[in-house]
Design a protein around this motif. Structure first.
Motif, PDB file in Angstrom:
ATOM      1  N   PHE A 252       0.826  -1.199   0.000  1.00  0.00           N
ATOM      2  CA  PHE A 252       0.000   0.000   0.000  1.00  0.00           C
ATOM      3  C   PHE A 252       0.866   1.257   0.000  1.00  0.00           C
ATOM      4  N   GLU A 253       1.902   1.266   0.825  1.00  0.00           N
ATOM      5  CA  GLU A 253       2.754   2.447   0.931  1.00  0.00           C
ATOM      6  C   GLU A 253       3.516   2.703  -0.362  1.00  0.00           C
ATOM      7  N   MET A 255       2.810   1.638  -3.456  1.00  0.00           N
ATOM      8  CA  MET A 255       1.912   1.997  -4.556  1.00  0.00           C
ATOM      9  C   MET A 255       1.373   3.416  -4.387  1.00  0.00           C
ATOM     10  N   GLN A 256       1.092   3.805  -3.155  1.00  0.00           N
ATOM     11  CA  GLN A 256       0.619   5.168  -2.916  1.00  0.00           C
ATOM     12  C   GLN A 256       1.711   6.178  -3.253  1.00  0.00           C
ATOM     13  N   LEU A 259       1.784   6.585  -6.977  1.00  0.00           N
ATOM     14  CA  LEU A 259       0.682   7.427  -7.445  1.00  0.00           C
ATOM     15  C   LEU A 259       0.903   8.888  -7.110  1.00  0.00           C
ATOM     16  N   ASP A 260       1.460   9.152  -5.922  1.00  0.00           N
ATOM     17  CA  ASP A 260       1.733  10.526  -5.535  1.00  0.00           C
ATOM     18  C   ASP A 260       2.781  11.165  -6.447  1.00  0.00           C
ATOM     19  N   LYS A 263       1.312  12.358  -9.733  1.00  0.00           N
ATOM     20  CA  LYS A 263       0.483  13.567  -9.662  1.00  0.00           C
ATOM     21  C   LYS A 263       1.312  14.844  -9.765  1.00  0.00           C
TER      22      LYS A 263
END
Length: 264
Positions: A252-253, A255-256, A259-260, A263
């Motif tokens: 989760f960390e 992949m987040q 994604l960040d 952006k």
């Protein structure tokens, strides 16, 4: 945190949070692998099985010329098994799989193993290197299996690992005709994946370890296990392994974070 007791006689060990350097150190016999070295390698494996880290295997480092040593000295990984001990071994010793047992244990360590190879890596020394996940070397590397010239076979992994690494024709050249590969030939056949000047070999091993260490450690461990699973275990084992990792916090960390970054 547990640390490895490095009071060894045949190995030189240094350790950081994510990796362990182990140098074969019997310079008087060109790092020939004897029973004491086997026993100490078992102790290393016992530690790494409990405390998974990247293992970097190396031999005696090259030394540049100096006033005290004007010719310098060539590096060496391991010249093979200790012939003085091998000469005295009999059938029961062979059946005990002294070298094949430790090399198989090295191959199955939880985290990747890097072999940094310079000078001779012959016989048992070559078989130890074949058990590593990564092999890098120098132009001065000389690798092969001269066992048949001594009236025995390369029984500690070469007869099956080498075929997987370089293909059957080249494996037969090495095992049946005594071919010793140069560093350049090792690179061309894929037996090593990188070639560096001897003075840069340690840094190259560290750089490779850095790339491994940048990955998620659990994902690396599970990928190594799945990679070496028998063909019939796939794809079921891949699916089960992925199911485990899909629940990990690191997934989760990471992949987040990906994604960040997108952006921005």
């Amino acid at each position: 945190m547990e640390s490895l007791d490095s009071e060894f006689q045949t190995l030189k060990v240094s350790e950081t949070d994510d990796r362990l350097w182990v140098r074969l150190h019997r310079p008087e016999v060109r790092n020939a692998i004897d029973q004491a070295m086997v026993d100490e390698l078992h102790a290393v494996c016992d530690y790494l099985e409990r405390n998974p880290k990247i293992l970097i295997l190396a031999g005696t480092a090259s030394q540049a010329p100096s006033a005290a040593n004007p010719k310098g000295s060539k590096g060496i990984f391991a010249s093979g098994a200790d012939i003085s001990q091998l000469r005295e071994r009999r059938r029961d010793d062979a059946l005990a799989g002294i070298n094949s047992g430790i090399f198989d244990r090295v191959a199955k360590l939880p985290m990747p193993v890097i072999a940094a190879l310079d000078g001779f890596a012959l016989g048992g020394g070559a078989e130890l290197a074949y058990a590593a996940d990564f092999r890098i070397g120098t132009e001065e590397l000389r690798m092969g299996n001269p066992e048949t010239n001594l009236g025995i076979i390369a029984a500690a992994g070469a007869t099956w690992r080498l075929k997987e690494l370089v293909g059957e024709p080249m494996a037969k050249e090495i095992l049946l005709a005594g071919k010793v590969l140069t560093g350049r030939q090792c690179l061309e056949t894929g037996l090593i994946t990188e070639m560096h000047p001897a003075s840069e070999l340690d840094a190259a091993a560290e750089a490779l370890a850095d790339r491994i260490a940048a990955q998620d450690p659990l994902a690396v461990r599970i990928t190594k296990s799945v990679f070496h699973a028998p063909r019939e275990a796939h794809p079921a084992i891949d699916t089960l392994a992925q199911g485990m990792l899909f629940e990990s916090q690191a997934k989760f960390e990471r992949m987040q974070a990906f994604l960040d970054r997108k952006k921005k």
